[in-house]
Design a protein around this motif. Sequence first.
Motif, PDB file in Angstrom:
ATOM      1  N   LEU A   1      -7.496   8.769  -6.817  1.00  9.48           N
ATOM      2  CA  LEU A   1      -7.108   7.372  -6.642  1.00  9.48           C
ATOM      3  C   LEU A   1      -7.641   6.874  -5.305  1.00  9.48           C
ATOM      4  O   LEU A   1      -7.317   7.430  -4.251  1.00  9.48           O
ATOM      5  CB  LEU A   1      -5.588   7.233  -6.699  1.00  9.48           C
ATOM      6  CG  LEU A   1      -5.045   5.813  -6.496  1.00  9.48           C
ATOM      7  CD1 LEU A   1      -5.501   4.904  -7.633  1.00  9.48           C
ATOM      8  CD2 LEU A   1      -3.518   5.832  -6.407  1.00  9.48           C
ATOM      9  N   LEU A   2      -8.461   5.825  -5.337  1.00  5.81           N
ATOM     10  CA  LEU A   2      -9.066   5.299  -4.118  1.00  5.81           C
ATOM     11  C   LEU A   2      -8.236   4.185  -3.495  1.00  5.81           C
ATOM     12  O   LEU A   2      -8.018   4.150  -2.289  1.00  5.81           O
ATOM     13  CB  LEU A   2     -10.477   4.776  -4.404  1.00  5.81           C
ATOM     14  CG  LEU A   2     -11.501   5.794  -4.883  1.00  5.81           C
ATOM     15  CD1 LEU A   2     -12.833   5.105  -5.164  1.00  5.81           C
ATOM     16  CD2 LEU A   2     -11.686   6.909  -3.868  1.00  5.81           C
ATOM     17  N   THR A   3      -7.770   3.259  -4.326  1.00  4.08           N
ATOM     18  CA  THR A   3      -7.007   2.121  -3.831  1.00  4.08           C
ATOM     19  C   THR A   3      -6.426   1.368  -5.018  1.00  4.08           C
ATOM     20  O   THR A   3      -6.674   1.728  -6.181  1.00  4.08           O
ATOM     21  CB  THR A   3      -7.902   1.182  -2.995  1.00  4.08           C
ATOM     22  OG1 THR A   3      -7.093   0.213  -2.322  1.00  4.08           O
ATOM     23  CG2 THR A   3      -8.930   0.459  -3.859  1.00  4.08           C
ATOM     24  N   THR A   4      -5.666   0.346  -4.751  1.00  2.00           N
ATOM     25  CA  THR A   4      -5.204  -0.577  -5.777  1.00  2.00           C
ATOM     26  C   THR A   4      -5.471  -1.997  -5.285  1.00  2.00           C
ATOM     27  O   THR A   4      -5.620  -2.234  -4.086  1.00  2.00           O
ATOM     28  CB  THR A   4      -3.698  -0.420  -6.063  1.00  2.00           C
ATOM     29  OG1 THR A   4      -2.953  -0.724  -4.871  1.00  2.00           O
ATOM     30  CG2 THR A   4      -3.367   0.998  -6.519  1.00  2.00           C
ATOM     31  N   TYR A   5      -5.548  -2.928  -6.227  1.00  6.22           N
ATOM     32  CA  TYR A   5      -5.659  -4.331  -5.845  1.00  6.22           C
ATOM     33  C   TYR A   5      -4.902  -5.180  -6.858  1.00  6.22           C
ATOM     34  O   TYR A   5      -4.611  -4.737  -7.976  1.00  6.22           O
ATOM     35  CB  TYR A   5      -7.117  -4.763  -5.713  1.00  6.22           C
ATOM     36  CG  TYR A   5      -7.945  -4.715  -6.973  1.00  6.22           C
ATOM     37  CD1 TYR A   5      -8.077  -5.828  -7.791  1.00  6.22           C
ATOM     38  CD2 TYR A   5      -8.638  -3.556  -7.326  1.00  6.22           C
ATOM     39  CE1 TYR A   5      -8.863  -5.799  -8.930  1.00  6.22           C
ATOM     40  CE2 TYR A   5      -9.428  -3.513  -8.463  1.00  6.22           C
ATOM     41  CZ  TYR A   5      -9.535  -4.641  -9.259  1.00  6.22           C
ATOM     42  OH  TYR A   5     -10.304  -4.600 -10.391  1.00  6.22           O
ATOM     43  N   PRO A   6      -4.535  -6.416  -6.496  1.00  8.28           N
ATOM     44  CA  PRO A   6      -3.639  -7.202  -7.341  1.00  8.28           C
ATOM     45  C   PRO A   6      -4.300  -7.731  -8.606  1.00  8.28           C
ATOM     46  O   PRO A   6      -5.486  -8.049  -8.630  1.00  8.28           O
ATOM     47  CB  PRO A   6      -3.226  -8.376  -6.428  1.00  8.28           C
ATOM     48  CG  PRO A   6      -3.609  -7.955  -5.046  1.00  8.28           C
ATOM     49  CD  PRO A   6      -4.794  -7.057  -5.199  1.00  8.28           C
TER      50      PRO A   6
END
Length: 300
Positions: A154-159
């Motif tokens: 998992l690298l990141t999340t965004y909305p």
Amino acid sequence: MDVAQLKIFSRVARLNSFSGAARELSISQSQASRAVAELEAELGVPLLARTTRAVIATEAGAEYLARIEPILDQLDEAEQSVRQGELRGTLRVGMPTSAGAREIIPRIPDFAEQHPKLELQIIMGDQHQDLVREAVDVAIRIGNLPDSSATARLLTTYPRIIVAAPSYLERSGHPQSPAELRNHRIVQGPAGSVGTAWTFVRDGRSEEAVVAKPTALFSDNEGTVAAAAAGMGIASIGYWSCRSELGDGRLVRLLTEWETVPIKVYAYFPLGKATRFAARAFTDFLAAKLNERRDTPIST
């Protein structure tokens, strides 16, 4: 055993192409063909079945490939470890078109500058890709992973946000709640077709919005954003896909009092533990870049 021959055979077998492997390795097609032929002669068994249309590994070739690739990867890692961080060779990275062009590619020039002897090959597309056949070292995947048993990070999340054009809202009005979406025109692409695309949370309560049947369906998110910006309807889309349209006012964010399920960004390694050193280095770099500042959606 000639390691160069093994590397050539590995790329030919993965790409199913002598010409493709030759281009990747910066050698002539005849050199690639000769190297594999010499390896087959030394082993006394055909490794590749050659036809006018394709090059396919034989049963023996597939087994041999599976056994030598971990060895080649270990040699690659050993070489990189004594070069004090200098990366060489070729790194093939797969990524979706919209997120790649808008958010990932603008972040990687520093990586390329740090490793001038590493050739980056970027394979872009929103449709299903056979990552192993295309010899992809690491793929950036948005949302659900294609294979839960594969190695991923998992690298990141965004909305995720709900958007529409001002022109559409002038004609059809602003929905004030998720329930009102059923009365509006919907444009939908890959981001809007997943199970959580129209899930809303407020005050700890989750609500699944029932939306009208889409009036237009798109095979990629770029088409969805273009349609929404043109006033065709409301879209559920990732913030990455429409940051610039929100910034210049072509799109407006709706239902800001409700939270939506964020979108996850993964690095996906088709070959699992045999992931090359360069792929891991690229992933570390990208994870740091993506999390330098966490963007928040424009609320107007």
